[in-house]
Design a protein around this motif. Sequence first.
Motif, PDB file in Angstrom:
ATOM      1  N   PHE A 161       0.853  -1.178   0.000  1.00  0.00           N
ATOM      2  CA  PHE A 161       0.000   0.000   0.000  1.00  0.00           C
ATOM      3  C   PHE A 161       0.892   1.232   0.000  1.00  0.00           C
ATOM      4  O   PHE A 161       1.901   1.274   0.698  1.00  0.00           O
ATOM      5  CB  PHE A 161      -0.887   0.035   1.251  1.00  0.00           C
ATOM      6  CG  PHE A 161      -1.806  -1.142   1.363  1.00  0.00           C
ATOM      7  CD1 PHE A 161      -3.065  -1.106   0.805  1.00  0.00           C
ATOM      8  CD2 PHE A 161      -1.401  -2.285   2.029  1.00  0.00           C
ATOM      9  CE1 PHE A 161      -3.916  -2.188   0.906  1.00  0.00           C
ATOM     10  CE2 PHE A 161      -2.240  -3.372   2.134  1.00  0.00           C
ATOM     11  CZ  PHE A 161      -3.500  -3.332   1.575  1.00  0.00           C
ATOM     12  N   GLY A 162       0.512   2.232  -0.772  1.00  0.00           N
ATOM     13  CA  GLY A 162       1.192   3.512  -0.763  1.00  0.00           C
ATOM     14  C   GLY A 162       0.336   4.522  -0.022  1.00  0.00           C
ATOM     15  O   GLY A 162      -0.881   4.562  -0.210  1.00  0.00           O
ATOM     16  N   ILE A 163       0.958   5.329   0.826  1.00  0.00           N
ATOM     17  CA  ILE A 163       0.232   6.311   1.632  1.00  0.00           C
ATOM     18  C   ILE A 163       0.812   7.697   1.382  1.00  0.00           C
ATOM     19  O   ILE A 163       2.028   7.881   1.417  1.00  0.00           O
ATOM     20  CB  ILE A 163       0.335   5.982   3.138  1.00  0.00           C
ATOM     21  CG1 ILE A 163      -0.413   4.695   3.446  1.00  0.00           C
ATOM     22  CG2 ILE A 163      -0.191   7.119   3.985  1.00  0.00           C
ATOM     23  CD1 ILE A 163      -0.347   4.289   4.898  1.00  0.00           C
ATOM     24  N   VAL A 164      -0.075   8.655   1.151  1.00  0.00           N
ATOM     25  CA  VAL A 164       0.302  10.065   1.106  1.00  0.00           C
ATOM     26  C   VAL A 164      -0.109  10.661   2.439  1.00  0.00           C
ATOM     27  O   VAL A 164      -1.284  10.604   2.812  1.00  0.00           O
ATOM     28  CB  VAL A 164      -0.395  10.802  -0.056  1.00  0.00           C
ATOM     29  CG1 VAL A 164      -0.072  12.283  -0.011  1.00  0.00           C
ATOM     30  CG2 VAL A 164       0.000  10.195  -1.387  1.00  0.00           C
ATOM     31  N   SER A 165       0.864  11.181   3.170  1.00  0.00           N
ATOM     32  CA  SER A 165       0.601  11.759   4.482  1.00  0.00           C
ATOM     33  C   SER A 165       1.669  12.794   4.797  1.00  0.00           C
ATOM     34  O   SER A 165       2.850  12.582   4.510  1.00  0.00           O
ATOM     35  CB  SER A 165       0.612  10.673   5.564  1.00  0.00           C
ATOM     36  OG  SER A 165       0.447  11.228   6.843  1.00  0.00           O
ATOM     37  N   SER A 166       1.242  13.894   5.399  1.00  0.00           N
ATOM     38  CA  SER A 166       2.205  14.919   5.796  1.00  0.00           C
ATOM     39  C   SER A 166       2.736  14.672   7.205  1.00  0.00           C
ATOM     40  O   SER A 166       3.579  15.424   7.695  1.00  0.00           O
ATOM     41  CB  SER A 166       1.561  16.307   5.711  1.00  0.00           C
ATOM     42  OG  SER A 166       0.426  16.357   6.551  1.00  0.00           O
ATOM     43  N   SER A 167       2.258  13.619   7.866  1.00  0.00           N
ATOM     44  CA  SER A 167       2.701  13.293   9.225  1.00  0.00           C
ATOM     45  C   SER A 167       4.122  12.761   9.217  1.00  0.00           C
ATOM     46  O   SER A 167       4.565  12.146   8.255  1.00  0.00           O
ATOM     47  CB  SER A 167       1.789  12.230   9.838  1.00  0.00           C
ATOM     48  OG  SER A 167       0.481  12.693   9.939  1.00  0.00           O
ATOM     49  N   LEU A 216       5.160   3.510   2.601  1.00  0.00           N
ATOM     50  CA  LEU A 216       4.716   2.235   2.056  1.00  0.00           C
ATOM     51  C   LEU A 216       4.368   1.319   3.222  1.00  0.00           C
ATOM     52  O   LEU A 216       5.060   1.318   4.242  1.00  0.00           O
ATOM     53  CB  LEU A 216       5.816   1.586   1.216  1.00  0.00           C
ATOM     54  CG  LEU A 216       6.344   2.412   0.042  1.00  0.00           C
ATOM     55  CD1 LEU A 216       7.517   1.702  -0.610  1.00  0.00           C
ATOM     56  CD2 LEU A 216       5.249   2.668  -0.965  1.00  0.00           C
ATOM     57  N   ILE A 217       3.294   0.560   3.059  1.00  0.00           N
ATOM     58  CA  ILE A 217       2.947  -0.465   4.038  1.00  0.00           C
ATOM     59  C   ILE A 217       3.034  -1.794   3.313  1.00  0.00           C
ATOM     60  O   ILE A 217       2.400  -1.997   2.272  1.00  0.00           O
ATOM     61  CB  ILE A 217       1.551  -0.246   4.633  1.00  0.00           C
ATOM     62  CG1 ILE A 217       1.552   1.002   5.505  1.00  0.00           C
ATOM     63  CG2 ILE A 217       1.110  -1.462   5.438  1.00  0.00           C
ATOM     64  CD1 ILE A 217       0.243   1.284   6.197  1.00  0.00           C
ATOM     65  N   GLN A 218       3.807  -2.689   3.878  1.00  0.00           N
ATOM     66  CA  GLN A 218       4.016  -4.019   3.320  1.00  0.00           C
ATOM     67  C   GLN A 218       3.395  -5.032   4.276  1.00  0.00           C
ATOM     68  O   GLN A 218       3.768  -5.070   5.452  1.00  0.00           O
ATOM     69  CB  GLN A 218       5.518  -4.246   3.181  1.00  0.00           C
ATOM     70  CG  GLN A 218       5.925  -5.530   2.559  1.00  0.00           C
ATOM     71  CD  GLN A 218       7.433  -5.674   2.550  1.00  0.00           C
ATOM     72  OE1 GLN A 218       8.071  -5.553   3.597  1.00  0.00           O
ATOM     73  NE2 GLN A 218       7.995  -5.925   1.393  1.00  0.00           N
ATOM     74  N   VAL A 219       2.448  -5.837   3.791  1.00  0.00           N
ATOM     75  CA  VAL A 219       1.740  -6.806   4.632  1.00  0.00           C
ATOM     76  C   VAL A 219       1.952  -8.201   4.065  1.00  0.00           C
ATOM     77  O   VAL A 219       1.637  -8.454   2.897  1.00  0.00           O
ATOM     78  CB  VAL A 219       0.225  -6.498   4.702  1.00  0.00           C
ATOM     79  CG1 VAL A 219      -0.467  -7.496   5.603  1.00  0.00           C
ATOM     80  CG2 VAL A 219      -0.023  -5.088   5.178  1.00  0.00           C
ATOM     81  N   GLN A 220       2.456  -9.106   4.902  1.00  0.00           N
ATOM     82  CA  GLN A 220       2.599 -10.506   4.514  1.00  0.00           C
ATOM     83  C   GLN A 220       1.608 -11.339   5.306  1.00  0.00           C
ATOM     84  O   GLN A 220       1.480 -11.175   6.519  1.00  0.00           O
ATOM     85  CB  GLN A 220       4.018 -11.012   4.790  1.00  0.00           C
ATOM     86  CG  GLN A 220       5.022 -10.441   3.826  1.00  0.00           C
ATOM     87  CD  GLN A 220       6.392 -11.036   4.033  1.00  0.00           C
ATOM     88  OE1 GLN A 220       6.912 -11.005   5.136  1.00  0.00           O
ATOM     89  NE2 GLN A 220       6.965 -11.547   2.969  1.00  0.00           N
TER      90      GLN A 220
END
Length: 142
Positions: free
Chosen positions: A17-23, A98-102
Motif C-alpha cells: 500500500f502507498g500512503i500520502v501523508s504529511s505526518s 509504504l505499508i508491506q503486509v505478509q
Amino acid sequence: MKTLTLDCDYDCDFDLFGIVSSSRDHKLAWTLNQALRLRLIKQQDLILDLLTRGRLVISNYLHATETATLRLLRNRSVDPSPLQKHFLAPDIKEYDYLIQVQNGTGSLDPDTLLERLAALPAVQYVCRFDPNNLKFKENLLF
C-alpha cells in the motif's frame, strides 16, 4: 568479449500500500497503532548500499504476529543521498510511506486494511499496488 547479464525474476508474496501523508513517521506509526490495534515498533533503519551509486537509509517500523507481518516504511531516504532517485520505490515516488503486509488476514486483510487506512485523518490518500508490477520491486525484498 561477450557480456552476460543475469536476470532474476522475484515473486513478491506480500500486499503493498502507498500512503500520502504529511505526518512524520513516528506520528503515523502511533496513529496506525491506535486506529488498527497494531504494535508498530521502530526498528533499525534499513540501509541499502547501491554499489557505486550511493546508499539509501529507510525508516522502518514493524508489527509481527505468529501469522502476519506489517511493515511501515518511509519511501524517501532519511539521509541526504547523492542518488538521483533517493526513494525506496522510485516508480511510486508520489507516496510518502509504504505499508508491506505478509499473510494479511482478519483486520490485516487487504480490502479491510485499505478501507480503514482511507478513513484515517492522518492519511490524505492510500492506494494498493501489485508489487510484481513495480520496476524496482527488489528494493522491497528484505
